[in-house]
Design a protein around this motif. Sequence first.
Motif, PDB file in Angstrom:
ATOM      1  N   PRO A   1      -9.876  -2.170 -10.103  1.00 30.98           N
ATOM      2  CA  PRO A   1      -8.375  -2.542  -9.258  1.00 30.98           C
ATOM      3  C   PRO A   1      -8.330  -1.353  -8.204  1.00 30.98           C
ATOM      4  CG  PRO A   1      -7.998  -1.161 -11.505  1.00 30.98           C
ATOM      5  CD  PRO A   1     -10.000  -1.542 -11.522  1.00 30.98           C
ATOM      6  N   ALA A   2      -7.384  -1.972  -6.769  1.00 30.05           N
ATOM      7  CA  ALA A   2      -6.875  -1.211  -5.855  1.00 30.05           C
ATOM      8  C   ALA A   2      -6.263  -0.170  -6.286  1.00 30.05           C
ATOM      9  CB  ALA A   2      -6.457  -2.240  -5.540  1.00 30.05           C
ATOM     10  N   ILE A   3      -6.537   1.258  -5.532  1.00 29.40           N
ATOM     11  CA  ILE A   3      -5.804   2.055  -5.330  1.00 29.40           C
ATOM     12  C   ILE A   3      -4.810   1.966  -4.594  1.00 29.40           C
ATOM     13  CG2 ILE A   3      -5.612   4.244  -4.940  1.00 29.40           C
ATOM     14  CD1 ILE A   3      -8.024   4.470  -5.024  1.00 29.40           C
ATOM     15  N   LEU A   4      -3.486   1.677  -5.114  1.00 26.24           N
ATOM     16  CA  LEU A   4      -1.632   1.469  -4.566  1.00 26.24           C
ATOM     17  C   LEU A   4      -1.530   2.398  -3.318  1.00 26.24           C
ATOM     18  CD1 LEU A   4      -0.453  -0.754  -7.498  1.00 26.24           C
ATOM     19  CD2 LEU A   4      -1.769  -1.495  -5.705  1.00 26.24           C
ATOM     20  N   PRO A   5      -1.102   2.150  -2.351  1.00 33.62           N
ATOM     21  CA  PRO A   5       0.197   3.496  -1.589  1.00 33.62           C
ATOM     22  C   PRO A   5       0.889   3.416  -2.503  1.00 33.62           C
ATOM     23  CG  PRO A   5      -0.222   0.968  -0.630  1.00 33.62           C
ATOM     24  CD  PRO A   5      -1.604   1.097  -1.769  1.00 33.62           C
ATOM     25  N   HIS A   6       1.959   4.431  -2.039  1.00 33.50           N
ATOM     26  CA  HIS A   6       2.719   5.116  -2.754  1.00 33.50           C
ATOM     27  C   HIS A   6       3.892   3.370  -2.684  1.00 33.50           C
ATOM     28  CE1 HIS A   6       5.857   6.728  -4.710  1.00 33.50           C
ATOM     29  NE2 HIS A   6       6.873   7.405  -4.289  1.00 33.50           N
ATOM     30  N   ASP A   7       4.383   2.876  -1.684  1.00 30.85           N
ATOM     31  CA  ASP A   7       5.406   2.330  -1.745  1.00 30.85           C
ATOM     32  C   ASP A   7       5.057   0.622  -2.107  1.00 30.85           C
ATOM     33  OD1 ASP A   7       3.851   1.339   0.193  1.00 30.85           O
ATOM     34  OD2 ASP A   7       4.965   0.191   1.930  1.00 30.85           O
ATOM     35  N   VAL A   8       4.026   0.640  -3.007  1.00 30.49           N
ATOM     36  CA  VAL A   8       3.588  -0.514  -3.148  1.00 30.49           C
ATOM     37  C   VAL A   8       4.165  -0.034  -4.669  1.00 30.49           C
ATOM     38  CG1 VAL A   8       1.555  -2.459  -3.813  1.00 30.49           C
ATOM     39  CG2 VAL A   8       2.080  -1.901  -1.135  1.00 30.49           C
ATOM     40  N   ALA A   9       3.105   0.494  -5.374  1.00 30.11           N
ATOM     41  CA  ALA A   9       2.696   1.184  -6.818  1.00 30.11           C
ATOM     42  C   ALA A   9       4.795   0.901  -7.102  1.00 30.11           C
ATOM     43  CB  ALA A   9       2.070   2.916  -6.566  1.00 30.11           C
ATOM     44  N   GLU A  10       5.359   2.086  -6.376  1.00 30.18           N
ATOM     45  CA  GLU A  10       6.547   2.110  -6.328  1.00 30.18           C
ATOM     46  C   GLU A  10       7.148   0.396  -7.489  1.00 30.18           C
ATOM     47  OE1 GLU A  10       8.921   3.869  -3.197  1.00 30.18           O
ATOM     48  OE2 GLU A  10       8.993   5.222  -4.530  1.00 30.18           O
ATOM     49  N   LYS A  11       7.105  -0.793  -6.396  1.00 27.74           N
ATOM     50  CA  LYS A  11       7.150  -2.063  -6.573  1.00 27.74           C
ATOM     51  C   LYS A  11       6.440  -2.394  -8.252  1.00 27.74           C
ATOM     52  CE  LYS A  11       8.674  -3.735  -1.719  1.00 27.74           C
ATOM     53  NZ  LYS A  11       7.905  -1.980  -1.119  1.00 27.74           N
ATOM     54  N   ALA A  12       5.573  -2.845  -8.382  1.00 26.59           N
ATOM     55  CA  ALA A  12       4.660  -3.293  -9.562  1.00 26.59           C
ATOM     56  C   ALA A  12       4.924  -1.736 -10.697  1.00 26.59           C
ATOM     57  CB  ALA A  12       3.032  -2.547  -9.440  1.00 26.59           C
ATOM     58  N   PRO A  13       5.059  -3.472 -11.658  1.00 24.56           N
ATOM     59  CA  PRO A  13       5.909  -2.904 -13.118  1.00 24.56           C
ATOM     60  C   PRO A  13       4.276  -1.624 -13.499  1.00 24.56           C
ATOM     61  CG  PRO A  13       4.639  -5.379 -13.831  1.00 24.56           C
ATOM     62  CD  PRO A  13       4.667  -4.626 -11.681  1.00 24.56           C
ATOM     63  N   PHE A  14       5.080  -0.756 -14.728  1.00 20.50           N
ATOM     64  CA  PHE A  14       4.394  -0.326 -15.262  1.00 20.50           C
ATOM     65  C   PHE A  14       4.674   0.460 -16.853  1.00 20.50           C
ATOM     66  CE2 PHE A  14       2.941   4.453 -16.360  1.00 20.50           C
ATOM     67  CZ  PHE A  14       1.775   4.159 -16.557  1.00 20.50           C
ATOM     68  N   VAL A  15       5.742   0.816 -16.750  1.00 19.49           N
ATOM     69  CA  VAL A  15       6.490   1.619 -18.282  1.00 19.49           C
ATOM     70  C   VAL A  15       6.647  -0.129 -19.184  1.00 19.49           C
ATOM     71  CG1 VAL A  15       8.297   2.651 -19.439  1.00 19.49           C
ATOM     72  CG2 VAL A  15       7.576   3.135 -17.099  1.00 19.49           C
ATOM     73  N   ASN A  16       7.084  -0.686 -19.077  1.00 22.03           N
ATOM     74  CA  ASN A  16       7.087  -2.261 -19.405  1.00 22.03           C
ATOM     75  C   ASN A  16       5.659  -2.578 -20.141  1.00 22.03           C
ATOM     76  OD1 ASN A  16       8.195  -4.745 -21.128  1.00 22.03           O
ATOM     77  ND2 ASN A  16       9.669  -3.360 -21.450  1.00 22.03           N
ATOM     78  N   LEU A  17       4.894  -3.175 -21.411  1.00 19.64           N
ATOM     79  CA  LEU A  17       4.104  -3.797 -21.412  1.00 19.64           C
ATOM     80  C   LEU A  17       4.554  -5.054 -20.624  1.00 19.64           C
ATOM     81  CD1 LEU A  17       1.432  -4.091 -22.818  1.00 19.64           C
ATOM     82  CD2 LEU A  17       2.185  -4.407 -24.541  1.00 19.64           C
TER      83      LEU A  17
END
Length: 297
Positions: free
Chosen positions: A95-111
Amino acid sequence: MATPLLTLRLHSSGNSPSRTARCRPTAVADLVRKGIDHSPLLDQYSALPSISSCVLVDNICSPRTVAETGLFFRQTQLRPGTIMTVSFPSADDEPAILPHDVAEKAPFVNLDDVLATFHISPGSTAAAQVRDTLRRCQAPPLAGEIKSCTTSLETTVRSAVDDMIGGAGAGDGVVWAVASEVPRGGLPRQPYVVRAVTPVHGDLYVACHKMPFPYAVYQCHMTKLGYEAHVVSLRGIHGGAAAAAADMLAYCHMDTSSWNPAHPAFEVLHTSPGGSPVCHFMPYADLGFVKKINVRA
């Protein structure tokens, strides 16, 4: 400090590399698919998370799988002329390594949000891997351990340099980022000869391991227990095109007394917690951050 794996020097002021998204599609899944496919730290930046996560001290991977990769080895093997059988498969589909501004939009905590966003079936193997990564990231650190999970290169570097190494109260110094240099196609399973071993001298060490997830997630950790780091230059003993070569970053844990007794490294190396040092390669995109205290930049 000179090493063929030297990729970036960071002062403890916390400066870190940054990238911005090249395009801004509206869907988060599209943002992820169009994320950065390589790191500013390395020209060839990829990983095999299922192997990478096996080096975590609370992880239980299949000892057979671990043994076949040659991921773990003894400190006594760190000398030229030693033969090691290793196998690191291709990581082209990671999988891609995301820049910070993209990672902030991607869900992470909630399965459920992660599974829904990336159309992952709840009963699938991929869902189980995502669930395991979230569980590990939310679990408390081991005694004496500092850890974090990060979802972009910028936050990974910031966490390792500022929060861990920089927050260790060890005074000024220079932080070096290092990683293994492995052919993008991987290393075919065969015996490899150790051609050289170069110590990576430091006073504090952080290891960041890439975890299974739809996009790149790192778990970084450090302890004040004894570490050593080395660059291990390997070359396949077979001639011709099969003579693959790699410069592998390797960490040696000098104190394993707090490790899970069921960790596969103990079975593979025939040792136990608190026994002989356990060394492991840092696969592909795993990152090491090393701080040398009171060194003139």
